[in-house]
Design an enzyme around this catalytic site. Structure first.
Site, PDB file in Angstrom:
ATOM      1  CB  CYS A  23      -0.873   0.017   1.242  1.00 16.07           C
ATOM      2  SG  CYS A  23      -1.790  -1.503   1.472  1.00 16.07           S
ATOM      3  NE  ARG A  46       4.698   1.781  -1.297  1.00 13.48           N
ATOM      4  CZ  ARG A  46       5.905   1.443  -0.891  1.00 13.48           C
ATOM      5  NH1 ARG A  46       6.962   1.957  -1.476  1.00 13.48           N
ATOM      6  NH2 ARG A  46       6.077   0.608   0.105  1.00 13.48           N
ATOM      7  CD1 TRP A  56      -1.764  -4.927  -4.739  1.00 12.01           C
ATOM      8  CD2 TRP A  56      -1.533  -6.169  -2.893  1.00 12.01           C
ATOM      9  NE1 TRP A  56      -1.515  -6.222  -5.124  1.00 12.01           N
ATOM     10  CE2 TRP A  56      -1.368  -7.007  -4.008  1.00 12.01           C
ATOM     11  CE3 TRP A  56      -1.436  -6.734  -1.620  1.00 12.01           C
ATOM     12  CZ2 TRP A  56      -1.109  -8.364  -3.904  1.00 12.01           C
ATOM     13  CZ3 TRP A  56      -1.178  -8.089  -1.512  1.00 12.01           C
ATOM     14  CH2 TRP A  56      -1.014  -8.890  -2.653  1.00 12.01           C
ATOM     15  CG  ASN A  85       2.349  -0.799   3.532  1.00 13.84           C
ATOM     16  OD1 ASN A  85       1.948  -1.921   3.223  1.00 13.84           O
ATOM     17  ND2 ASN A  85       3.490  -0.307   3.097  1.00 13.84           N
ATOM     18  N   GLY A  86       0.674  -3.073   5.672  1.00 17.03           N
ATOM     19  CA  GLY A  86       1.214  -4.232   6.385  1.00 17.03           C
ATOM     20  C   GLY A  86       0.091  -5.169   6.786  1.00 17.03           C
ATOM     21  CD  GLU A  97      12.541 -10.443 -15.945  1.00 14.84           C
ATOM     22  OE1 GLU A  97      12.256 -11.236 -15.028  1.00 14.84           O
ATOM     23  OE2 GLU A  97      12.184  -9.254 -15.933  1.00 14.84           O
ATOM     24  CE  LYS A 109       8.902  -7.886 -16.437  1.00 11.34           C
ATOM     25  NZ  LYS A 109       9.795  -8.268 -15.458  1.00 11.34           N
ATOM     26  CD  GLU A 111       5.930  -9.064 -13.730  1.00 12.64           C
ATOM     27  OE1 GLU A 111       6.208  -8.838 -12.552  1.00 12.64           O
ATOM     28  OE2 GLU A 111       6.668  -8.687 -14.669  1.00 12.64           O
ATOM     29  CG  HIS A 121      12.852 -34.067 -19.901  1.00 11.70           C
ATOM     30  ND1 HIS A 121      13.027 -35.424 -20.014  1.00 11.70           N
ATOM     31  CD2 HIS A 121      14.041 -33.500 -20.217  1.00 11.70           C
ATOM     32  CE1 HIS A 121      14.292 -35.681 -20.361  1.00 11.70           C
ATOM     33  NE2 HIS A 121      14.923 -34.519 -20.494  1.00 11.70           N
ATOM     34  CE  LYS A 156       8.898  -1.235  -9.603  1.00 14.11           C
ATOM     35  NZ  LYS A 156       9.290  -2.128 -10.693  1.00 14.11           N
TER      36      LYS A 156
HETATM   37  C1  G6P Z   1       7.072  -7.698  -7.116  1.00 11.20           C
HETATM   38  C2  G6P Z   1       7.311  -6.837  -8.335  1.00 11.20           C
HETATM   39  C3  G6P Z   1       8.391  -7.466  -9.200  1.00 11.20           C
HETATM   40  C4  G6P Z   1       9.648  -7.693  -8.407  1.00 11.20           C
HETATM   41  C5  G6P Z   1       9.391  -8.484  -7.130  1.00 11.20           C
HETATM   42  C6  G6P Z   1      10.587  -8.443  -6.200  1.00 11.20           C
HETATM   43  O1  G6P Z   1       6.520  -8.903  -7.494  1.00 11.20           O
HETATM   44  O2  G6P Z   1       6.119  -6.680  -9.066  1.00 11.20           O
HETATM   45  O3  G6P Z   1       8.667  -6.621 -10.296  1.00 11.20           O
HETATM   46  O4  G6P Z   1      10.581  -8.361  -9.192  1.00 11.20           O
HETATM   47  O5  G6P Z   1       8.287  -7.920  -6.406  1.00 11.20           O
HETATM   48  O6  G6P Z   1      10.747  -7.134  -5.743  1.00 11.20           O
HETATM   49  P1  G6P Z   1      12.101  -6.474  -5.333  1.00 11.20           P
HETATM   50  O7  G6P Z   1      11.747  -5.044  -5.064  1.00 11.20           O
HETATM   51  O8  G6P Z   1      12.569  -7.184  -4.101  1.00 11.20           O
HETATM   52  O9  G6P Z   1      13.052  -6.615  -6.446  1.00 11.20           O
END
Ligand code: G6P
Length: 613
Positions: A2, A27, A73, A99-100, A486, A490, A493, A509, A608
């Site tokens: 949040c 966030r 969030w 937040n938490g 990755e 992407k 996501e 496999h 994020k």
């Molecule tokens: C969330 C974000 C990702 C990120 C991950 C780890 O899932 O959406 O983009 O890779 O957290 O976050 P950090 O800030 O520890 O890299």
């Protein structure tokens, strides 16, 4: 996850809150709310975006000079108006944003219910503000003391801000496990509070980061910091280097696209002052101090989540190839709960863009308690992870706002490459010529990434062709394998298309069973020692009518004859291929998501900065 913003001072608070929430929306973004204290405490909150809140609140009385805002969030309770923050106490004289997660909220709630408290939301947060009120009224203590005592009863993580009708010139905040930064305004008595510096930077560069277990109390224009144990602390004022332009889209349609295009620059920033190929110079300050420790390490443990974990996988190949130190890469969330074997001879490298990921922070504390040296690789300066580690290196990619990480990944991999090479040099596990060759290649990276960005038009064509696919497979070997993971991450996501990354040889496999004429398969197929093997994998896909999108080395003619689409990237050292080859994959997922009408910068359900476990 949040976002929190609060203000006390001479300015009208509403525009500060709304703008601040918009900056924090990355966030968390399922609902938002504000509270303004002006004679009485007014709360406006709405499910949806900050713009929905603004449309609702702008027709109401929002005047006042003290207030707080929150973008949510959801953890406890679905995203709706009722569960949005701020939450009132029973008598409506207190309000909280949080937040938490308050883990023991259910038992506290049951106790308060017995005493007549009625709850309006399904959140854990509302319980905390009722508890504060209960203590305030029954213990007859000051507001800050009531907050302190209440926090003593709480188990879990929090960053909170509290306002009260009874204390109109006061603003109280506290943190444990979730970040709080306080901005000190230019005018006396003006203060800002936020989850990160993005809402503050417009007004001041001077900030105080609260440490875990600390409360910040602004009263009579003065800031006091104390611990939950009631020990007064001297606030440590730091100067921020962030610039407001870094938080704007700068003419791009989305932050993600801006951040993709920033990579030639951000990769260079991550190397700036650390290498000079013409002089054979490579030095990372944080490593130098611990060079012997690294040289004698029995093992390196890398921990991270999401994209940062993928950067860790690349680092495994780098450290093992160059420094010849065994490496294990772990998801922070698994590592922290599985009683891992950690010794004092281990070096633990947490990788994190935000520096706030709850699981990564908890894994650090666990490794620290076992005596390991912790060396962080982090992007956000002053965040919790760099403060929890013994030493570290910042990636200097600048603020990353798009939820899908792009420039943070390439900066992480760049910094990890520098680390591997510096340690290799110290251990004597790399030849002079190889070392110099890699320094030259590193310096050439920004221009190669610039050229990789020229594949944009081609990725648009490919996106048009496959935007409606239901599944994607990404394949790679060696350094190409983490890139495959990755690339798949992407895509899922931001476009919500199911995608999987696999080591190319593992395809037979399992995933090969999925291949048919509908299935796009993205293959990282640059020229290296396993090139021929990857070519065979491509043929295996084609034999089953799969569609191949191949990322190849410039000038490759072989794969052109078999692939449906070929994206050429500049030739570089195999160890640096992840940094160049990920660029077209970022662009491809971006364009597919845009074409599908998805919210690229704020994909559904994601956040994020994941400050809850
Ligand atoms: C969330 C974000 C990702 C990120 C991950 C780890 O899932 O959406 O983009 O890779 O957290 O976050 P950090 O800030 O520890 O890299």
């Amino acid at each position: 996850m949040c976002g929190i913003v609060a203000y006390i001072g001479h300015r009208e608070v509403y525009p500060i809150l709304i703008k601040g929430l918009q900056r924090l929306e990355y966030r968390g973004y399922d609902s938002a709310g504000i509270a303004i204290l002006n004679g009485n405490l007014k709360v406006y909150k709405k499910a949806g975006k900050v713009s929905d809140l603004h449309n609702f609140a702008k027709d109401h009385d929002t005047s006042g000079h003290i207030g707080m805002g929150h973008t949510r969030w959801a953890t406890h309770g679905e995203p709706n108006d009722r569960n949005a923050h701020p939450h009132y106490s029973q008598n409506g004289r207190f309000a909280i944003i949080h937040n938490g997660i308050i883990e023991n909220y259910a038992s506290i709630k049951a106790e308060l219910q017995k005493r007549g408290h009625e709850f309006k939301s399904d959140t854990d947060t509302e319980v905390l503000v009722h508890l504060i009120e209960d203590i305030y009224e029954n213990a007859h203590v000051d507001l800050d003391e009531a907050v302190r005592l209440a926090l003593g009863e709480v188990i879990g993580a929090y960053a909170i801000v509290i306002l009260s009708n009874d204390h109109p010139g006061e603003l109280i905040c506290a943190r444990k496990g979730s970040p709080i930064v306080m901005g000190i305004g230019k005018e006396k008595g003006e203060y800002f509070v936020a989850s990160d510096a993005t809402p503050i930077i417009e007004y001041t560069n001077n900030v105080v980061y609260l440490n875990d277990g600390e409360l910040g109390l602004i009263r009579n224009g003065e800031l006091t910091v104390k611990t939950i144990e009631n020990q007064v602390k001297t606030p440590y004022v730091q100067e921020l280097e962030m610039k407001i332009e870094q938080l704007e889209k700068g003419g791009y349609e989305h932050f993600m696209l801006k951040e993709i295009y920033e990579q030639p620059r951000s990769i260079w920033d991550s190397m700036r002052g650390r290498i000079d190929a013409s002089k054979g110079f490579l030095r990372m300050g944080g490593i130098s101090e611990y060079e012997n420790k690294f040289a004698n390490a029995k093992r390196i443990l890398i921990i991270g989540c999401g994209t940062s974990w993928h950067a860790g996988l690349v680092a495994e190949y780098l450290f093992e190839e160059f420094a010849r130190i065994p490496v294990e890469v772990e998801y922070a969330s698994e590592f922290r709960y599985r009683n891992p074997v950690i010794t004092e001879d281990d070096i633990v490298i947490p990788i994190s863009q935000s520096g706030e990921t709850a699981d990564t922070l908890a894994a650090i504390e666990l490794a620290k308690s076992k005596g390991a040296m912790i060396f962080g690789v982090c992007n956000v300066v002053g965040s919790s992870i760099p403060r929890a580690t013994h030493a570290g290196a910042y990636t200097h990619a600048g603020p990353e706002i798009g939820v899908a990480s792009t420039k943070a990944f390439t900066a992480q991999v760049t910094v990890l490459t520098l680390m591997a090479l510096q340690i290799a040099r110290h251990r004597g596990t790399i030849t002079d010529s190889r070392f110099h060759q890699l320094l030259n290649e590193l310096e050439a990276l920004p221009s190669k990434v610039e050229r990789a960005l020229e594949t944009n038009a081609q990725t648009i064509e490919i996106a048009k062709r496959y935007k409606d696919a239901r599944n994607f497979l990404y394949l790679g070997r060696g350094y190409g394998f983490p890139v495959a993971l990755e690339g798949a991450l992407k895509l899922k996501e931001i476009s919500y298309i199911h995608a999987e990354g696999y080591p190319a040889a593992e395809m037979k496999h399992g995933p090969i069973a999925l291949i048919d004429a509908e299935m796009p398969v993205v293959v990282i197929a640059n020229k290296n020692d396993t090139y021929e093997k990857v070519v065979s994998n491509i043929q295996e896909v084609k034999a089953r009518k799969g569609n191949i999108i191949a990322i190849v080395t410039e000038g490759d003619t072989t794969i052109k004859t078999m692939a449906d689409y070929v994206i050429e990237i500049p030739e570089t050292d195999d160890a640096l291929v992840p940094i160049v080859s990920v660029i077209p994959l970022q662009l491809l997922s971006y364009h597919i998501a845009v074409m599908r009408g998805c919210n690229v910068d704020q994909p559904r359900n994601l956040a994020k900065s994941v400050t809850v476990e």
